[in-house]
Scaffold this active site. Structure first.
Site, PDB file in Angstrom:
ATOM      1  N   HIS A  91     -40.012   0.458 -56.041  1.00 51.92           N
ATOM      2  CA  HIS A  91     -39.836   0.433 -54.596  1.00 51.92           C
ATOM      3  C   HIS A  91     -41.005   1.185 -53.969  1.00 51.92           C
ATOM      4  O   HIS A  91     -41.480   2.194 -54.496  1.00 51.92           O
ATOM      5  CB  HIS A  91     -38.504   1.062 -54.202  1.00 51.92           C
ATOM      6  CG  HIS A  91     -37.344   0.142 -54.420  1.00 51.92           C
ATOM      7  ND1 HIS A  91     -36.295   0.053 -53.533  1.00 51.92           N
ATOM      8  CD2 HIS A  91     -37.068  -0.749 -55.409  1.00 51.92           C
ATOM      9  CE1 HIS A  91     -35.422  -0.841 -53.965  1.00 51.92           C
ATOM     10  NE2 HIS A  91     -35.868  -1.336 -55.119  1.00 51.92           N
ATOM     11  N   GLU A  93     -41.730   3.262 -51.493  1.00 54.90           N
ATOM     12  CA  GLU A  93     -41.798   4.688 -51.198  1.00 54.90           C
ATOM     13  C   GLU A  93     -41.843   5.539 -52.456  1.00 54.90           C
ATOM     14  O   GLU A  93     -42.479   6.598 -52.476  1.00 54.90           O
ATOM     15  CB  GLU A  93     -40.640   5.119 -50.291  1.00 54.90           C
ATOM     16  CG  GLU A  93     -39.275   4.672 -50.733  1.00 54.90           C
ATOM     17  CD  GLU A  93     -38.864   3.352 -50.113  1.00 54.90           C
ATOM     18  OE1 GLU A  93     -37.844   3.327 -49.392  1.00 54.90           O
ATOM     19  OE2 GLU A  93     -39.535   2.337 -50.367  1.00 54.90           O
ATOM     20  N   ARG A  98     -45.449   8.650 -56.428  1.00 57.06           N
ATOM     21  CA  ARG A  98     -46.153   8.728 -57.707  1.00 57.06           C
ATOM     22  C   ARG A  98     -47.668   8.724 -57.486  1.00 57.06           C
ATOM     23  O   ARG A  98     -48.408   9.470 -58.141  1.00 57.06           O
ATOM     24  CB  ARG A  98     -45.747   7.580 -58.630  1.00 57.06           C
ATOM     25  CG  ARG A  98     -44.292   7.611 -59.085  1.00 57.06           C
ATOM     26  CD  ARG A  98     -44.005   6.536 -60.118  1.00 57.06           C
ATOM     27  NE  ARG A  98     -44.603   6.876 -61.400  1.00 57.06           N
ATOM     28  CZ  ARG A  98     -43.984   7.562 -62.378  1.00 57.06           C
ATOM     29  NH1 ARG A  98     -42.741   7.989 -62.192  1.00 57.06           N
ATOM     30  NH2 ARG A  98     -44.592   7.821 -63.505  1.00 57.06           N
ATOM     31  N   CYS A 148     -33.763   2.084 -48.938  1.00 55.69           N
ATOM     32  CA  CYS A 148     -32.562   1.448 -49.477  1.00 55.69           C
ATOM     33  C   CYS A 148     -31.519   2.512 -49.786  1.00 55.69           C
ATOM     34  O   CYS A 148     -31.827   3.661 -50.078  1.00 55.69           O
ATOM     35  CB  CYS A 148     -32.899   0.640 -50.728  1.00 55.69           C
ATOM     36  SG  CYS A 148     -33.372   1.615 -52.173  1.00 55.69           S
ATOM     37  N   CYS A 210     -33.562   4.743 -52.873  1.00 50.39           N
ATOM     38  CA  CYS A 210     -34.633   5.529 -52.261  1.00 50.39           C
ATOM     39  C   CYS A 210     -34.060   6.575 -51.313  1.00 50.39           C
ATOM     40  O   CYS A 210     -34.600   7.678 -51.198  1.00 50.39           O
ATOM     41  CB  CYS A 210     -35.600   4.610 -51.521  1.00 50.39           C
ATOM     42  SG  CYS A 210     -36.539   3.518 -52.614  1.00 50.39           S
ATOM     43  N   LYS A 213     -33.065   9.477 -53.580  1.00 52.57           N
ATOM     44  CA  LYS A 213     -34.220  10.164 -54.150  1.00 52.57           C
ATOM     45  C   LYS A 213     -34.965  10.982 -53.088  1.00 52.57           C
ATOM     46  O   LYS A 213     -35.366  12.126 -53.346  1.00 52.57           O
ATOM     47  CB  LYS A 213     -35.166   9.161 -54.810  1.00 52.57           C
ATOM     48  CG  LYS A 213     -34.610   8.573 -56.102  1.00 52.57           C
ATOM     49  CD  LYS A 213     -35.632   7.690 -56.800  1.00 52.57           C
ATOM     50  CE  LYS A 213     -35.108   7.205 -58.146  1.00 52.57           C
ATOM     51  NZ  LYS A 213     -36.087   6.373 -58.872  1.00 52.57           N
ATOM     52  N   LYS A 358     -40.300  18.497 -69.968  1.00 53.85           N
ATOM     53  CA  LYS A 358     -40.056  18.603 -68.535  1.00 53.85           C
ATOM     54  C   LYS A 358     -38.839  19.471 -68.219  1.00 53.85           C
ATOM     55  O   LYS A 358     -38.728  20.003 -67.120  1.00 53.85           O
ATOM     56  CB  LYS A 358     -39.899  17.219 -67.913  1.00 53.85           C
ATOM     57  CG  LYS A 358     -38.667  16.449 -68.322  1.00 53.85           C
ATOM     58  CD  LYS A 358     -38.620  15.115 -67.583  1.00 53.85           C
ATOM     59  CE  LYS A 358     -37.361  14.331 -67.906  1.00 53.85           C
ATOM     60  NZ  LYS A 358     -37.300  13.054 -67.138  1.00 53.85           N
ATOM     61  N   ARG A 364     -37.099  24.115 -61.414  1.00 53.48           N
ATOM     62  CA  ARG A 364     -37.018  22.756 -60.878  1.00 53.48           C
ATOM     63  C   ARG A 364     -35.771  22.047 -61.378  1.00 53.48           C
ATOM     64  O   ARG A 364     -35.073  21.357 -60.619  1.00 53.48           O
ATOM     65  CB  ARG A 364     -38.272  21.972 -61.273  1.00 53.48           C
ATOM     66  CG  ARG A 364     -38.337  20.554 -60.710  1.00 53.48           C
ATOM     67  CD  ARG A 364     -39.717  19.964 -60.950  1.00 53.48           C
ATOM     68  NE  ARG A 364     -39.848  18.629 -60.369  1.00 53.48           N
ATOM     69  CZ  ARG A 364     -39.605  17.497 -61.031  1.00 53.48           C
ATOM     70  NH1 ARG A 364     -39.233  17.558 -62.312  1.00 53.48           N
ATOM     71  NH2 ARG A 364     -39.740  16.324 -60.444  1.00 53.48           N
TER      72      ARG A 364
END
Length: 388
Positions: A91, A93, A98, A148, A210, A213, A358, A364
């Site tokens: 998508h 956005e 990225r 979305c 989206c 996120k 990660k 985070r």
């Protein structure tokens, strides 16, 4: 949340115009929507990030950083073999975020390699091996359509045909916590986490909408696991720029503010500002009956250095191999493995499995867990892992 002041409208129009112009002026052989052999036209969504430099007199300069198009997401089962070499959420956005992180890593690498280099957006911290956003800089995210998911439910319900799900209990169950609320289904359920894609007959992706996120980014920032490793502080989006005719303030307020109130952590809420008709040529159709189809391709562009690429099925256009990861030459420059290759030019990260490395950014990861608890049911995607 909405501010219709002349200043905000001027800023919104400036940002949208720069992003749309950058897209329109880019000459490429493929990547932009076209007309298929059967005469059916294609549409897509355009998103971009612009940097706003504010001087001591409160005047500002707006510079576009990157843009992307796209409306696709890969099925969750692809994660079984993608090995960090495929981009799952295409998508516009999310691709734009990225691209912005890739740009940050490249700027960090240049600052490390050349003491004389001056970045327009970040600088090295004097007291530690970290980087920070330059002072008096704000960021705006433009999207040609409301994101979305929950932020677009009124717009979608008014303009599109909803799925007919009369028996919610038949929604796909993914774990013991609950069922997946997907795409355009169940308009009556507002303020909920939803997954991509929007089609009821598509393979399940478990990639969150989206809306969800971007909502989470208000807590953890827009840095990914690589750039957050090198940044002293998180970077946030200051402005969300949407077309005036498409954005519903009630949806935006509910999605990004009302459902994401946190007593335990501070949240950097995006300010919603509206632009006039942005002139984007390949708009989403007004009704589902229109003879247009979504484009399969995503066009990526990092404006300062001119890096451009076309994606299809999560890899460079023409490099897709069914049931397998692409060859190294077919990887997108914004896949996770390519992010690692840049990151290791900045610092020695050692050998690791991506999925475990990660998780070592405890602050985070803690913020992400808190955000998921605030937003309630958050179905997890399968692990996409690789070893370096």
């Amino acid at each position: 949340m909405q501010d219709d002041s002349i200043k905000d409208k001027a800023l919104a129009n400036r940002v949208s115009r720069l992003i749309v112009d950058a897209f329109n002026n880019l000459s490429v052989k493929s990547g932009k929507p076209g007309v298929r052999s059967n005469g059916v036209k294609e549409w897509t969504v355009l998103a971009g990030i612009a940097m706003i430099e504010i001087d001591e007199t409160a005047n500002y300069k707006v510079s576009p950083i990157c843009f992307a198009t796209g409306v696709k997401a890969l099925p969750d089962k692809v994660r079984q073999y993608s090995q960090g070499s495929m981009v799952h959420d295409m998508h516009a956005e999310i691709l734009t975020l990225r691209l912005f992180n890739w740009y940050l890593l490249k700027e960090m690498s240049l600052l490390i390699e050349n003491d004389q280099y001056s970045s327009q957006i970040i600088e090295k911290c004097e007291d530690e091996a970290k980087f920070s956003l330059r002072e008096n800089i704000e960021l705006a995210l433009y999207i040609s359509e409301p994101p979305c998911g929950d932020a677009s439910m009124t717009y979608i319900a008014d303009e599109r045909e909803p799925w007919q799900e009369t028996k919610p209990e038949k929604r796909r169950k993914v774990d013991n916590e609950g069922t997946v609320l997907r795409g355009r289904a169940n308009f009556d359920q507002l303020g909920k986490v939803r997954t991509k894609p929007g089609r009821a007959d598509s393979l399940i992706s478990l990639s969150k909408s989206c809306s969800d996120k971007l909502c989470m980014k208000q807590l953890i920032g827009i840095n990914n696991c690589f750039t957050s490793y090198f940044m002293k502080d998180p970077i946030f989006i200051d402005y969300l720029v949407l077309p005036q005719s498409k954005a519903c303030e009630r949806d935006l307020t509910r999605c990004f503010y009302d459902r994401f109130q946190s007593k335990d952590h501070s949240v950097k809420y995006m300010k919603h500002i509206r632009c006039d008709d942005d002139g984007f040529e390949f708009q989403k159709p007004e009704t589902c009956l229109s003879k247009v189809v979504p484009s399969q391709l995503s066009l990526l562009r990092v404006i300062p250095n001119g890096n451009t690429q076309v994606l299809n099925n999560g890899v460079k256009n023409g490099s897709f191999i069914k049931g397998k990861p692409p060859k190294p030459t077919g990887q997108s420059f914004i896949c996770n493995e390519q992010f690692y290759l840049i990151a290791k030019t900045i610092a020695n990260l050692g050998s690791f499995h991506y999925s475990s490395w990660k998780l070592q950014n405890h602050q985070r990861e803690s913020l992400k867990e808190h955000g998921r608890s605030v937003l309630k049911y958050w179905p997890r995607t399968s692990i996409d892992d690789f070893q370096v």
